[in-house]
Design an enzyme around this catalytic site. Structure first.
Site, PDB file in Angstrom:
ATOM      1  N   HIS A  94       3.523   6.490  -6.803  1.00 54.22           N
ATOM      2  CA  HIS A  94       2.637   7.521  -7.356  1.00 54.22           C
ATOM      3  C   HIS A  94       3.337   8.883  -7.262  1.00 54.22           C
ATOM      4  O   HIS A  94       3.381   9.649  -8.239  1.00 54.22           O
ATOM      5  CB  HIS A  94       1.324   7.530  -6.565  1.00 54.22           C
ATOM      6  CG  HIS A  94       0.250   8.387  -7.162  1.00 54.22           C
ATOM      7  ND1 HIS A  94      -1.002   8.522  -6.607  1.00 54.22           N
ATOM      8  CD2 HIS A  94       0.230   9.184  -8.272  1.00 54.22           C
ATOM      9  CE1 HIS A  94      -1.738   9.334  -7.345  1.00 54.22           C
ATOM     10  NE2 HIS A  94      -1.010   9.763  -8.351  1.00 54.22           N
TER      11      HIS A  94
ATOM     12  N   HIS B 226       1.695   4.479  -2.771  1.00 48.58           N
ATOM     13  CA  HIS B 226       1.760   5.933  -2.572  1.00 48.58           C
ATOM     14  C   HIS B 226       3.107   6.482  -3.050  1.00 48.58           C
ATOM     15  O   HIS B 226       3.176   7.499  -3.738  1.00 48.58           O
ATOM     16  CB  HIS B 226       1.632   6.266  -1.085  1.00 48.58           C
ATOM     17  CG  HIS B 226       0.243   6.195  -0.540  1.00 48.58           C
ATOM     18  ND1 HIS B 226      -0.817   6.867  -1.098  1.00 48.58           N
ATOM     19  CD2 HIS B 226      -0.250   5.559   0.565  1.00 48.58           C
ATOM     20  CE1 HIS B 226      -1.912   6.637  -0.382  1.00 48.58           C
ATOM     21  NE2 HIS B 226      -1.599   5.844   0.617  1.00 48.58           N
TER      22      HIS B 226
ATOM     23  N   HIS C 286       0.829  -1.206   0.000  1.00 49.69           N
ATOM     24  CA  HIS C 286       0.000   0.000   0.000  1.00 49.69           C
ATOM     25  C   HIS C 286       0.870   1.266   0.000  1.00 49.69           C
ATOM     26  O   HIS C 286       0.709   2.153  -0.841  1.00 49.69           O
ATOM     27  CB  HIS C 286      -0.904  -0.029   1.234  1.00 49.69           C
ATOM     28  CG  HIS C 286      -1.845   1.116   1.358  1.00 49.69           C
ATOM     29  ND1 HIS C 286      -3.181   1.043   1.023  1.00 49.69           N
ATOM     30  CD2 HIS C 286      -1.657   2.397   1.798  1.00 49.69           C
ATOM     31  CE1 HIS C 286      -3.765   2.209   1.233  1.00 49.69           C
ATOM     32  NE2 HIS C 286      -2.863   3.052   1.717  1.00 49.69           N
ATOM     33  N   GLU C 287       1.788   1.334   0.947  1.00 46.81           N
ATOM     34  CA  GLU C 287       2.593   2.556   1.086  1.00 46.81           C
ATOM     35  C   GLU C 287       3.563   2.730  -0.082  1.00 46.81           C
ATOM     36  O   GLU C 287       3.849   3.861  -0.489  1.00 46.81           O
ATOM     37  CB  GLU C 287       3.342   2.559   2.415  1.00 46.81           C
ATOM     38  CG  GLU C 287       2.437   2.567   3.648  1.00 46.81           C
ATOM     39  CD  GLU C 287       1.438   3.710   3.685  1.00 46.81           C
ATOM     40  OE1 GLU C 287       1.677   4.746   3.023  1.00 46.81           O
ATOM     41  OE2 GLU C 287       0.392   3.569   4.342  1.00 46.81           O
TER      42      GLU C 287
END
Length: 594
Positions: A393, A390, A386-387
């Site tokens: 991105h 981020h 998940h991180e």
């Protein structure tokens, strides 16, 4: 619990990539502090010439990047050990500097809005450098009806520091001051509850351990219920004040407008979730049956429905799992993941005083960083995926957009991260041949829907209701907040769930409530990510191409338009409804597996 200096350096992030030392931070702080006086020469003169306007915007951009560098370094150093007074001071000084800069630059937007349209058009034509700020002008002009006079904008900017107390107090209470008691673990040995190990305790097969952890943690928050209610209410009042000051009908309207999101998106989410609430009730029924309990309690929500051999996943294993699961995104994406894994982008393990939870953050022009509190569970593996979603991105946006356009809006921030999770879980499901392991993974994917889509939608309802009450002049007491929260839990979880009184205090421990109207974006982001991951796994080359355009888009378009690049239209309720149908399919499969 290890102290910070007991953590191996290789398991910590390298903040020297931002600034080489604390001395460099001090030097940059004093340099930036002196530069702030430079705003004076521009105030009242933006209409003088195209060159003056461009020079001012360029100066403001340079100051902003320096303050961002100071704040990120100071805050991340503070997050390593929230009790470290030196870095608390760094963080506070950088925040104060940002408030000063906001006050001194507050003339900028009113003066740009005050320019006649033909003058601004002429300036853009005359000064090529202004092309860099096309999107900035678009956003500013959208806010024309909500921008005040230069003197009022200056006053509002100066007020920000004085009104940040509620968030600061909660952060210090929750991360530095609050201490939870010890409970006996499954072997009868004492273990102290921390933010980092709480969910791991709630996943234990031993029900008494879960019950003890649940009651002990919420017992502490209950002790401070009145204080935390006052802190929460103060933050809600702050949001109401700034919304009214800027002529918005509500705090929600203000918050969503900042992200260029129509309010209907929020309403569509709640409506779609209400329409699909029977799926969550079915989930609760399946969980009750799978666990074989007469009553299902709130402390039974995190333990896997299917008992599996409890194994610790090393961080090396976690990295390998993430790399394998994200192969559909291509070799360039994987090489960037490896770069982050190998070059200390990540602060891996919990230590005494470290900030709870996980996040990705950074400074433009420097690689992104990830804070974890890795504990070896499958959840921790998904948190890593998940991180890093981020982080990459941010990497793509920073490499493809200027500083002024790189910072993507919160609405799209959860899409890349959750897409990574969806790709990973589907990879694990596709590669397992063991029925019991498959059931365990289906359980995990179902829990993602329960925890991200439904739970965050419930949070969003709680926020909408409490903010509306304050706008109507109601007083938010601890008792009232608990009543609202209890009622929402009853509606969401349905008749097969016992709503334990301790859960009534959950509102008091949610950090994201101090960023009003943030949490709904987890639910919308999750829905978009489920849709995008399905397209990627189906080999839809147009969607994959669009996804990397989305990752690289920063804030160059509105969030809704960026997601349309991936073939997802969040201005409708369809992505949420489609995600809930995936959840319904998982429920059906789980019925056949248990």
């Amino acid at each position: 619990m290890k102290k910070r200096d007991e953590i191996p350096v290789c398991d910590t992030w390298n903040l020297a990539d931002i600034l080489p030392s604390d001395a460099a931070w001090e030097e940059l702080f004093h340099e930036t502090e002196q530069e702030l006086s430079g705003y004076k020469k521009f105030e009242g003169h933006l209409a003088d010439s195209a060159e003056m306007l461009f020079s001012c915007l360029k100066f403001d951009e340079e100051v902003s990047l320096k303050i961002e560098t100071l704040f990120v370094y100071g805050k991340q150093k503070s997050d390593e050990d929230t009790g470290n007074a030196k870095y608390q001071e760094f963080s506070a000084k950088a925040r104060t500097l940002s408030y000063r800069a906001a006050g001194l630059s507050s003339f900028l937007i009113p003066e740009i809005i005050g320019l006649p349209e033909e003058t601004l058009a002429e300036f853009r034509k005359k000064e090529p450098g202004l092309a860099r700020y096309e999107r900035t002008f678009e956003i500013i002009l959208k806010k024309k009806a909500h921008t005040l006079s230069a003197s009022m904008e200056a006053l509002l900017a100066k007020s920000m520091e004085a009104t940040s107390g509620s968030s600061d107090i909660f952060n210090m209470f929750n991360n530095a001051d609050v201490k939870f008691p010890e409970i006996p673990d499954e072997n009868g040995q004492p273990v102290r509850i921390t933010h980092g190990n709480y969910i791991a305790l709630m996943e234990k097969q031993n029900r008494e351990v879960r019950k003890s952890a649940f009651e002990a943690l919420y017992g502490v928050y209950k002790q401070f219920g009145n204080t935390l209610a006052a802190t929460f209410a103060s933050n809600v009042k702050k949001a109401a004040f700034y919304a009214a000051a800027r002529n918005y009908p509500s705090a929600r309207a203000h918050s969503l407008a900042e992200n260029e999101i129509p309010e209907e998106v929020y309403d569509h989410l709640i409506e779609a979730v209400h329409e699909g609430i029977s799926y969550l009730h079915e989930y609760v029924s399946i969980r009750k049956e799978a666990l074989g309990v007469e009553e299902l309690h709130m402390y039974d929500l995190y333990v896997p429905m299917v008992s599996a051999k409890e194994k610790k996943i090393s961080f090396e294993e976690a990295k390998a799992m993430v790399l394998e699961g994200l192969k559909p995104l291509g070799e360039e994406y994987l090489s960037l993941l490896r770069e982050g894994f190998e070059n200390r982008w990540i602060d891996v393990y919990e230590n005494e005083g470290k900030r709870s939870g996980a996040y990705s953050w950074g400074v433009y022009g420097v690689h992104p960083y990830v804070l974890l509190n890795y504990n070896g569970t499958l959840d921790s593996v998904f948190t890593l995926a998940h991180e890093m979603g981020h982080a990459l991105h941010s990497w793509y946006s920073d490499r493809n957009q200027s500083y002024v356009d790189a910072g993507y809006k919160i609405f799209v921030a959860e899409v890349a991260s959750t897409c990574n999770e969806a790709l990973l879980i589907r990879h694990l499901l596709n590669t397992t041949e063991d029925k019991k392991e498959r059931a365990y993974l289906v359980n995990h994917f179902m829990d993602s829907f329960r925890g991200t889509l439904y739970r965050q939608a419930m949070f969003a309802e709680f926020e909408a209701e409490t903010h509306r009450m304050v706008q109507e002049g109601r007083i938010l007491t601890s008792e009232l907040l608990c009543q609202i929260y209890h009622r929402l839990n009853e509606f969401y979880f349905g008749p097969d769930m016992v709503i334990d009184p301790e859960i009534d205090y959950e509102w008091s421990r949610i950090p994201h409530f101090y960023t009003p109207f943030y949490v709904y974006q987890y639910a919308t982001g999750f829905s978009a990510a489920v849709a995008i991951s399905s397209k990627i796994l189906a080999g839809d080359q147009e969607a994959i191409k669009g996804y990397f355009e989305f990752l690289s888009g920063g804030n160059s378009r509105t969030p809704i338009d960026l997601l349309k690049l991936c073939g997802v239209d969040m201005s409708t309720a369809e992505p949420v409804k489609e995600a809930l149908l995936v959840f319904a399919g998982l429920l059906k499969e789980m019925r056949g597996l248990i």
